[in-house]
Enzyme design. Structure first.
Site, mmCIF file in Angstrom:
data_model
loop_
_atom_site.group_PDB
_atom_site.id
_atom_site.type_symbol
_atom_site.label_atom_id
_atom_site.label_comp_id
_atom_site.label_asym_id
_atom_site.label_seq_id
_atom_site.Cartn_x
_atom_site.Cartn_y
_atom_site.Cartn_z
ATOM 1 C CG ASP A 135 -1.954 1.157 1.158
ATOM 2 O OD1 ASP A 135 -2.374 1.539 0.058
ATOM 3 O OD2 ASP A 135 -2.297 1.675 2.233
ATOM 4 C CB CYS A 190 -16.626 -4.160 -16.528
ATOM 5 S SG CYS A 190 -15.529 -3.873 -15.135
ATOM 6 C CB CYS A 193 -21.391 -4.527 -15.717
ATOM 7 S SG CYS A 193 -21.788 -4.175 -13.998
ATOM 8 C CB CYS A 196 -19.120 0.142 -9.561
ATOM 9 S SG CYS A 196 -18.350 0.158 -11.179
ATOM 10 C CB CYS A 200 -20.366 5.816 -6.733
ATOM 11 S SG CYS A 200 -19.395 7.020 -5.810
ATOM 12 C CB CYS A 216 -13.668 8.496 -3.119
ATOM 13 S SG CYS A 216 -13.690 6.815 -2.495
ATOM 14 C CB CYS A 246 -17.838 1.055 -6.101
ATOM 15 S SG CYS A 246 -16.258 1.255 -5.287
ATOM 16 C CB CYS A 250 -18.626 -5.592 -8.142
ATOM 17 S SG CYS A 250 -17.719 -6.346 -9.501
HETATM 18 C C1 B12 Z 1 -4.546 6.530 -3.153
HETATM 19 C C2 B12 Z 1 -5.278 5.248 -2.865
HETATM 20 C C3 B12 Z 1 -6.634 5.327 -2.598
HETATM 21 C C4 B12 Z 1 -7.455 6.587 -2.858
HETATM 22 C C5 B12 Z 1 -7.719 6.712 -4.382
HETATM 23 C C6 B12 Z 1 -8.214 5.383 -4.995
HETATM 24 C C7 B12 Z 1 -8.196 5.327 -6.501
HETATM 25 N N1 B12 Z 1 -9.037 4.498 -7.050
HETATM 26 O O1 B12 Z 1 -7.396 6.001 -7.144
HETATM 27 C C8 B12 Z 1 -8.723 6.330 -1.976
HETATM 28 C C9 B12 Z 1 -8.479 6.918 -0.600
HETATM 29 C C10 B12 Z 1 -10.004 6.886 -2.539
HETATM 30 C C11 B12 Z 1 -8.667 4.809 -1.892
HETATM 31 C C12 B12 Z 1 -9.794 4.034 -1.630
HETATM 32 C C13 B12 Z 1 -9.761 2.659 -1.524
HETATM 33 N N2 B12 Z 1 -8.676 1.873 -1.484
HETATM 34 CO CO1 B12 Z 1 -6.880 2.516 -1.878
HETATM 35 N N3 B12 Z 1 -5.129 2.916 -2.447
HETATM 36 C C14 B12 Z 1 -4.588 4.015 -2.843
HETATM 37 C C15 B12 Z 1 -3.122 3.773 -3.248
HETATM 38 C C16 B12 Z 1 -2.215 4.224 -2.101
HETATM 39 C C17 B12 Z 1 -2.701 4.464 -4.563
HETATM 40 C C18 B12 Z 1 -3.730 4.276 -5.694
HETATM 41 C C19 B12 Z 1 -3.447 5.143 -6.871
HETATM 42 O O2 B12 Z 1 -2.304 5.264 -7.296
HETATM 43 N N4 B12 Z 1 -4.493 5.775 -7.421
HETATM 44 C C20 B12 Z 1 -4.405 6.513 -8.648
HETATM 45 C C21 B12 Z 1 -5.160 5.709 -9.742
HETATM 46 C C22 B12 Z 1 -5.055 6.442 -11.094
HETATM 47 O O3 B12 Z 1 -4.481 4.476 -9.846
HETATM 48 P P1 B12 Z 1 -5.148 3.048 -9.475
HETATM 49 O O4 B12 Z 1 -6.059 3.198 -8.340
HETATM 50 O O5 B12 Z 1 -4.048 2.059 -9.390
HETATM 51 O O6 B12 Z 1 -6.055 2.804 -10.726
HETATM 52 C C23 B12 Z 1 -5.653 2.197 -11.901
HETATM 53 C C24 B12 Z 1 -6.848 2.064 -12.833
HETATM 54 O O7 B12 Z 1 -7.759 3.083 -12.574
HETATM 55 C C25 B12 Z 1 -6.158 2.085 -14.153
HETATM 56 N N5 B12 Z 1 -6.882 2.733 -15.224
HETATM 57 C C26 B12 Z 1 -7.075 3.999 -15.459
HETATM 58 N N6 B12 Z 1 -7.739 4.174 -16.595
HETATM 59 C C27 B12 Z 1 -7.955 2.942 -17.094
HETATM 60 C C28 B12 Z 1 -8.607 2.522 -18.226
HETATM 61 C C29 B12 Z 1 -8.718 1.160 -18.463
HETATM 62 C C30 B12 Z 1 -9.397 0.724 -19.706
HETATM 63 C C31 B12 Z 1 -8.170 0.207 -17.538
HETATM 64 C C32 B12 Z 1 -8.292 -1.251 -17.750
HETATM 65 C C33 B12 Z 1 -7.520 0.666 -16.384
HETATM 66 C C34 B12 Z 1 -7.417 2.030 -16.198
HETATM 67 O O8 B12 Z 1 -4.910 2.734 -14.044
HETATM 68 C C35 B12 Z 1 -4.672 3.051 -12.711
HETATM 69 C C36 B12 Z 1 -3.189 2.870 -12.416
HETATM 70 O O9 B12 Z 1 -2.863 1.567 -11.992
HETATM 71 C C37 B12 Z 1 -3.124 2.209 -3.448
HETATM 72 C C38 B12 Z 1 -1.801 1.520 -3.122
HETATM 73 C C39 B12 Z 1 -0.788 1.704 -4.257
HETATM 74 N N7 B12 Z 1 0.412 2.087 -3.903
HETATM 75 O O10 B12 Z 1 -1.133 1.506 -5.405
HETATM 76 C C40 B12 Z 1 -4.269 1.743 -2.501
HETATM 77 C C41 B12 Z 1 -5.130 0.580 -2.968
HETATM 78 C C42 B12 Z 1 -5.452 0.817 -4.415
HETATM 79 N N8 B12 Z 1 -6.342 0.736 -2.179
HETATM 80 C C43 B12 Z 1 -6.891 -0.373 -1.822
HETATM 81 C C44 B12 Z 1 -8.136 -0.480 -1.121
HETATM 82 C C45 B12 Z 1 -8.416 -1.818 -0.466
HETATM 83 C C46 B12 Z 1 -9.013 0.613 -1.084
HETATM 84 C C47 B12 Z 1 -10.490 0.604 -0.657
HETATM 85 C C48 B12 Z 1 -11.238 -0.677 -1.031
HETATM 86 C C49 B12 Z 1 -10.578 0.853 0.861
HETATM 87 C C50 B12 Z 1 -12.000 1.130 1.338
HETATM 88 N N9 B12 Z 1 -12.872 0.148 1.359
HETATM 89 O O11 B12 Z 1 -12.319 2.228 1.694
HETATM 90 C C51 B12 Z 1 -11.026 1.842 -1.419
HETATM 91 C C52 B12 Z 1 -11.507 1.464 -2.826
HETATM 92 C C53 B12 Z 1 -12.090 2.623 -3.562
HETATM 93 C C54 B12 Z 1 -11.902 2.469 -5.069
HETATM 94 N N10 B12 Z 1 -12.979 2.210 -5.792
HETATM 95 O O12 B12 Z 1 -10.762 2.554 -5.547
HETATM 96 C C55 B12 Z 1 -6.129 -1.577 -2.351
HETATM 97 C C56 B12 Z 1 -6.870 -2.087 -3.603
HETATM 98 C C57 B12 Z 1 -7.014 -3.579 -3.737
HETATM 99 C C58 B12 Z 1 -7.805 -3.921 -4.975
HETATM 100 N N11 B12 Z 1 -8.440 -5.086 -4.949
HETATM 101 O O13 B12 Z 1 -7.873 -3.195 -5.935
HETATM 102 C C59 B12 Z 1 -4.710 -0.906 -2.651
HETATM 103 C C60 B12 Z 1 -3.942 -1.556 -3.806
HETATM 104 C C61 B12 Z 1 -3.896 -1.015 -1.340
HETATM 105 C C62 B12 Z 1 -3.376 -2.424 -1.078
HETATM 106 N N12 B12 Z 1 -2.070 -2.621 -1.096
HETATM 107 O O14 B12 Z 1 -4.118 -3.360 -0.879
HETATM 108 N N13 B12 Z 1 -7.426 4.321 -2.130
HETATM 109 S S1 SF4 Z 2 -19.820 -3.355 -10.873
HETATM 110 FE FE1 SF4 Z 2 -18.002 -4.656 -11.198
HETATM 111 S S2 SF4 Z 2 -18.342 -5.611 -13.202
HETATM 112 FE FE2 SF4 Z 2 -19.785 -3.903 -13.036
HETATM 113 S S3 SF4 Z 2 -18.690 -2.199 -13.998
HETATM 114 FE FE3 SF4 Z 2 -18.275 -2.078 -11.829
HETATM 115 S S4 SF4 Z 2 -16.347 -3.178 -11.538
HETATM 116 FE FE4 SF4 Z 2 -17.156 -3.766 -13.542
HETATM 117 S S1 SF4 Z 3 -15.610 3.670 -2.339
HETATM 118 FE FE1 SF4 Z 3 -15.646 5.712 -3.259
HETATM 119 S S2 SF4 Z 3 -15.985 5.299 -5.433
HETATM 120 FE FE2 SF4 Z 3 -16.605 3.447 -4.333
HETATM 121 S S3 SF4 Z 3 -18.825 3.721 -3.955
HETATM 122 FE FE3 SF4 Z 3 -17.733 4.459 -2.152
HETATM 123 S S4 SF4 Z 3 -17.584 6.654 -2.554
HETATM 124 FE FE4 SF4 Z 3 -18.001 5.708 -4.511
#
Ligand code: B12
Ligand code: SF4
Ligand code: SF4
Length: 379
Positions: A135, A190, A193, A196, A200, A216, A246, A250
């Site tokens: 993380d 997905c 679908c 999510c 939200c 969020c 969200c 799912c």
């Molecule tokens: C900052 C952060 C948050 C932020 C922002 C989350 C976000 N979605 O960006 C907040 C505080 C909101 C958050 C919430 C949560 N988090 Co958080 N978070 C992080 C952290 C530290 C960085 C994430 C990041 O870089 N975000 C920036 C976005 C751009 O990157 P990303 O999330 O990786 O998203 C990717 C996709 O969106 C993808 N993408 C973008 N465009 C497109 C288009 C296509 C077509 C595709 C396929 C992909 C794609 O590219 C991104 C880069 O990898 C990571 C740990 C880490 N070092 O990675 C944990 C992490 C992502 N979090 C985690 C968890 C568990 C959560 C929560 C479930 C906790 C909770 N229940 O409250 C929620 C989930 C909310 C959600 N829907 O994401 C886990 C996720 C596990 C998983 N199964 O995915 C991580 C990996 C921590 C861990 N080591 O377990 N988190």
């Molecule tokens: S609910 Fe699950 S399967 Fe449906 S769009 Fe969201 S991440 Fe994809």
């Molecule tokens: S974790 Fe964040 S993005 Fe997911 S339903 Fe809750 S408020 Fe929305």
């Protein structure tokens, strides 16, 4: 798969990881999306995500450990069941997201990754360098997990495994050993679908795969240190730490398998959905004793009680008024300001009288503004 790779994968499973895969130490596949996300300011006050040196490390894991040749990616299932329906549907209780029901996963999983590194060293000799992350490291964990074959990224931005779902913690071990990479999972996703995005409550999923963290609930209740924006407070509902909506909606979660791994279990249902009225008066000593080893520690007492005040306002029940009136005298102005908002939302004559009484006594400018806004809403 080489003998070392096989050994790493079976040892990772022995250590309790549910998923393991290997990725090359190359820039992660979703870098451009990450850069764009930061450029839009979607990271809000999580400034560390935008710092140039941290972005550079995300771009190339060798910036962290120059000798990195492979990355072992792991996933740990934290699904330990659901809150009983009568508790989950009770607005007098606060909801804590599943990832925070048990012990702090950072420590639990980092310790396991270090054990995994010990096993690698036993097999290869002491020269292998490593870094373990869960993380908090400057890695794009979901993107690396996709590359290592742990799943796909859903429109909710979560890493989803097609046979386990997304209740998964991720971790990585950077190694200076050459290991043949795993194949990414293909042909699943997905489809059409959008559940999510529709579910939200704050509209934080502004488009498929793009989350504006500033909206969020997880960010608002965990990462944001100051006041929760007033327009978003009603949308937070009774979430007091994180949010699972969200993921709950799912369809892939139907494959979630309940884990019996004790560290992630709630000690009692009360811990996953505590009574709000029991938490609003939480003192520092009790907070420390109760949450020191829990992810909830991150919010600090002031953040957690701020969230509880918002949830009480959203409950809207006059039984909350006496406890909220007491919170008007909390040592933290952040708590006082949100208690004012909650009283304004409940809106009984007792709530109004309490706000009138402290109108001239409150010295903190932001809490004063909250009082004026609450009173103005009655005028
Ligand atoms: C900052 C952060 C948050 C932020 C922002 C989350 C976000 N979605 O960006 C907040 C505080 C909101 C958050 C919430 C949560 N988090 Co958080 N978070 C992080 C952290 C530290 C960085 C994430 C990041 O870089 N975000 C920036 C976005 C751009 O990157 P990303 O999330 O990786 O998203 C990717 C996709 O969106 C993808 N993408 C973008 N465009 C497109 C288009 C296509 C077509 C595709 C396929 C992909 C794609 O590219 C991104 C880069 O990898 C990571 C740990 C880490 N070092 O990675 C944990 C992490 C992502 N979090 C985690 C968890 C568990 C959560 C929560 C479930 C906790 C909770 N229940 O409250 C929620 C989930 C909310 C959600 N829907 O994401 C886990 C996720 C596990 C998983 N199964 O995915 C991580 C990996 C921590 C861990 N080591 O377990 N988190
Ligand atoms: S609910 Fe699950 S399967 Fe449906 S769009 Fe969201 S991440 Fe994809
Ligand atoms: S974790 Fe964040 S993005 Fe997911 S339903 Fe809750 S408020 Fe929305």
């Amino acid at each position: 798969m080489t003998e070392l790779a096989q050994r790493i994968c079976s040892r990772a499973r022995e250590l309790g990881f549910d998923l393991v895969g290997l990725a090359a130490a190359a820039p992660p596949p979703h870098l451009a999306a990450y850069r764009e996300w930061v450029a839009h300011g979607y990271h809000g006050e999580m400034g560390y995500l935008a710092r140039p040196e941290r972005v550079a490390r995300r771009e190339d894991p060798c910036m962290i450990l120059p000798s990195t040749r492979s990355i072992v990616c792991v996933g740990a299932n934290y699904y330990t069941g659901d809150v009983p329906a009568e508790l989950a549907g009770d607005p007098a209780r606060g909801l804590i997201s599943r990832h925070a029901w048990g012990r702090d996963y950072h420590y639990v999983l980092l310790a396991r990754l270090e054990q995994l590194a010990d096993s690698v060293r036993e097999a290869t000799g002491p020269v292998v360098e490593h870094r373990a992350y869960v993380d908090t490291g400057p890695l794009l964990e979901r993107s690396l997990a996709v590359r290592a074959g742990l799943g796909f990224i859903g429109k909710n931005t979560c890493l989803i495994h097609p046979r386990i779902g997304s209740w998964l913690f991720l971790g990585e071990l950077l190694l200076d050993a050459e290991l043949a990479p795993s194949s990414p999972i293909s042909d699943v996703g997905c489809g059409t679908c959008q559940r999510c995005l529709a579910a939200c409550p704050t509209g934080a999923l502004i488009a498929p795969h793009i989350l504006d963290a500033r909206r969020c609930i997880s960010y608002l209740t965990i990462e944001l240190k100051g006041a929760i924006p007033r327009d978003l407070r009603p949308l937070v509902g009774n979430w007091i730490f994180g949010c699972d909506i969200c993921q709950e909606v799912c369809p892939w979660q139907r494959f979630a398998r309940q884990t019996d791994k004790l560290p992630f279990c709630a000690s009692a249902p009360e811990h996953a959905a505590p009574r709000l009225l029991e938490l609003i008066g939480l003192d520092e000593a009790t907070f420390r004793q109760r949450y020191r080893h829990s992810p909830i520690w991150r919010a600090r007492r002031r953040g957690l009680v701020r969230n509880v005040a918002v949830a009480l306002g959203n409950w809207g029940d006059e039984r909350a008024v006496p406890a909220l009136v007491q919170a008007l005298f909390d040592q933290e102005s952040l708590v006082r300001g949100h208690a004012v908002w909650a009283l304004g939302r409940i809106g009984t004559s007792a709530a109004r009288a309490a706000l009138e009484a402290i109108r001239t006594r409150e010295e903190d400018p932001s809490s004063r503004r909250e009082i004026e806004a609450a009173l103005a809403s009655w005028e």
